[in-house]
Design a protein around this motif. Structure first.
Motif, PDB file in Angstrom:
ATOM      1  N   HIS A   1      47.961  43.443  47.508  1.00 46.53           N
ATOM      2  CA  HIS A   1      46.578  43.659  47.917  1.00 46.53           C
ATOM      3  C   HIS A   1      46.055  44.935  47.253  1.00 46.53           C
ATOM      4  O   HIS A   1      46.757  45.943  47.176  1.00 46.53           O
ATOM      5  CB  HIS A   1      46.515  43.782  49.437  1.00 46.53           C
ATOM      6  CG  HIS A   1      45.124  43.814  49.988  1.00 46.53           C
ATOM      7  ND1 HIS A   1      44.355  42.682  50.146  1.00 46.53           N
ATOM      8  CD2 HIS A   1      44.357  44.845  50.425  1.00 46.53           C
ATOM      9  CE1 HIS A   1      43.188  43.009  50.658  1.00 46.53           C
ATOM     10  NE2 HIS A   1      43.161  44.327  50.835  1.00 46.53           N
TER      11      HIS A   1
ATOM     12  N   HIS B   1      42.735  47.835  46.113  1.00 49.60           N
ATOM     13  CA  HIS B   1      41.524  48.530  46.551  1.00 49.60           C
ATOM     14  C   HIS B   1      40.303  47.646  46.318  1.00 49.60           C
ATOM     15  O   HIS B   1      39.379  47.610  47.149  1.00 49.60           O
ATOM     16  CB  HIS B   1      41.403  49.848  45.776  1.00 49.60           C
ATOM     17  CG  HIS B   1      40.242  50.701  46.182  1.00 49.60           C
ATOM     18  ND1 HIS B   1      39.768  50.772  47.471  1.00 49.60           N
ATOM     19  CD2 HIS B   1      39.452  51.536  45.445  1.00 49.60           C
ATOM     20  CE1 HIS B   1      38.728  51.608  47.519  1.00 49.60           C
ATOM     21  NE2 HIS B   1      38.525  52.071  46.308  1.00 49.60           N
TER      22      HIS B   1
ATOM     23  N   GLU C   1      39.881  45.154  49.079  1.00 48.79           N
ATOM     24  CA  GLU C   1      39.312  45.788  50.271  1.00 48.79           C
ATOM     25  C   GLU C   1      37.807  45.982  50.122  1.00 48.79           C
ATOM     26  O   GLU C   1      37.030  45.700  51.046  1.00 48.79           O
ATOM     27  CB  GLU C   1      39.995  47.130  50.519  1.00 48.79           C
ATOM     28  CG  GLU C   1      39.464  47.873  51.725  1.00 48.79           C
ATOM     29  CD  GLU C   1      40.148  49.209  51.919  1.00 48.79           C
ATOM     30  OE1 GLU C   1      39.594  50.064  52.641  1.00 48.79           O
ATOM     31  OE2 GLU C   1      41.224  49.421  51.336  1.00 48.79           O
TER      32      GLU C   1
ATOM     33  N   GLN D   1      34.492  44.206  52.310  1.00 47.87           N
ATOM     34  CA  GLN D   1      33.723  45.080  53.196  1.00 47.87           C
ATOM     35  C   GLN D   1      32.336  45.449  52.691  1.00 47.87           C
ATOM     36  O   GLN D   1      31.490  45.889  53.471  1.00 47.87           O
ATOM     37  CB  GLN D   1      34.507  46.379  53.426  1.00 47.87           C
ATOM     38  CG  GLN D   1      35.823  46.201  54.155  1.00 47.87           C
ATOM     39  CD  GLN D   1      36.473  47.528  54.494  1.00 47.87           C
ATOM     40  OE1 GLN D   1      35.973  48.590  54.132  1.00 47.87           O
ATOM     41  NE2 GLN D   1      37.585  47.474  55.202  1.00 47.87           N
TER      42      GLN D   1
END
Length: 369
Positions: free
Chosen positions: A329, A331, A334, A338
């Motif tokens: 996973h 950055h 993420e 978001q």
């Protein structure tokens, strides 16, 4: 009152007489391909950015691809690109036969930096394409120095950052070549597709003018294998009107961003965009982050606020580039889960901005972190 994400109609209405006059000037001239309007816009945009040459092309993707072509990038070469960007950055590399090598954004920001680029270097690396994402300048001086140290071509993707600066220099002046898009929603947008490549190198400028016009700068004298990617006369005429307002429009975007920062700064669960020291952004979008992205977007829509997601996946999340997906996973994963872009543009009123802020606060007060 509904708040649109970006009011493109207002951009026309603000200077309708000037746009209409530009239209009639082109139509009355009888020149519609590579005529005086393109030449005037190229000269004006090069001067604005602080470069010797601007070469108008069909769109932002073509600007990137042709920059790579004239730089000699092709099969067997690796080109370092951001993992988190619009797909055009990667497509241009792939279309040249080269291999994109993704680099994650710096911690706390959206752009790639010199440390990540340095870690991704290999014996096959030939070029680096930083993207000045969301209107925030990447660290041009550091990337310029790194590329000079390793003999690499630096090609800036400045599609989202017309007018942004790092220190005293505008984006587009750090690389040997820089690519711009004038897609309608950009800070400097046309009323259709358009793009440009900037350079200070006379030889590269000549090669670009050949490439965009069937490999020719003189009728029926084809010196290279070119393509057809020419900035349209009418778009060039309209872009001159937009360019005259660019600094004023960017200043208003900065005012909108400051209002968001002032009125949303204390909300737990909401992360506001950070500005790197030295960067003077032009706020192409105002991208916040929250783990409750889908719920927040739904709530804002119900309250009359239009938002967008830039972007829902890293580029390696799309099928054509799935082979580049890291095992762990990232950055970028993420960020993509978001990120949410709030309304942004030069024609947002203070009242509209405050309506957006109230809607965001309503959500977080009803859903405390």
């Amino acid at each position: 009152m509904k708040v649109p994400f970006l009011d493109l109609q207002a951009l026309y209405l603000e200077d309708a007489a000037a746009y209409d006059a530009a239209y009639h000037r082109v139509m009355d001239s009888g020149r519609w391909i590579l005529g005086p309007e393109v030449s005037r816009f190229e000269a004006a945009f090069a001067s604005y950015c602080g470069r010797r040459h601007a070469i108008g092309v069909g769109n932002g993707l073509e600007a990137l691809r042709l920059a790579l072509v004239v730089a000699g990038i092709g099969p067997g070469d690796e080109v370092i690109v951001p993992a988190h960007t619009f797909i055009a950055t990667w497509l241009a590399v792939q279309q040249c036969g080269a291999t994109p090598v993704p680099v994650e954004p710096e911690d706390g920001r959206f752009n790639i930096g010199p440390a990540g680029v340095r870690a991704a270097l290999s014996a096959r690396t030939r070029a680096v394409i930083p993207v000045h994402l969301y209107g925030h300048a990447a660290d041009g001086p550091a990337l310029e120095a790194l590329c000079a140290e390793h003999g690499l071509v630096l090609i800036e993707d400045a599609a989202q950052a017309q007018g942004a600066r790092w220190g005293e220099r505008r984006v587009g002046t750090f690389g040997q070549l820089s690519a711009f898009s004038f897609y309608p929603g950009k800070n400097l947008g046309a009323f259709g597709d358009a793009g440009a490549v900037l350079t200070d190198d006379d030889g590269l400028a000549h090669a670009l003018r050949q490439q965009r016009n069937y490999g020719s700068t003189q009728r029926y004298a084809h010196e290279s294998l070119g393509t057809n990617s020419r900035l349209d006369e009418l778009q060039a005429a309209w872009l001159q009107v937009r360019l005259a307002k660019l600094d004023a429009h960017n200043a208003r975007r900065s005012e909108v961003a400051a209002l968001y920062a002032r009125h949303l700064a204390d909300l737990p669960g909401l992360r506001l965009p950070a500005t790197a020291p030295g960067s003077q952004p032009v706020w192409h979008v105002y991208a916040v982050q929250t783990a409750a992205r889908e719920a927040l977007q739904h709530s804002l829509s119900e309250q009359g606020v239009e938002t967008l997601v830039h972007y829902p996946r890293p580029v390696y999340g799309f099928a054509p580039f799935a082979a580049h997906r890291p095992a762990a996973h990232t950055h970028s994963d993420e960020i993509c889960a978001q990120v949410l872009s709030l309304p942004m543009g030069p024609h947002l009123s203070d009242a509209q901005v405050m309506q957006v802020c109230a809607a965001v606060r309503n959500f977080f007060e009803a859903h405390p972190a």
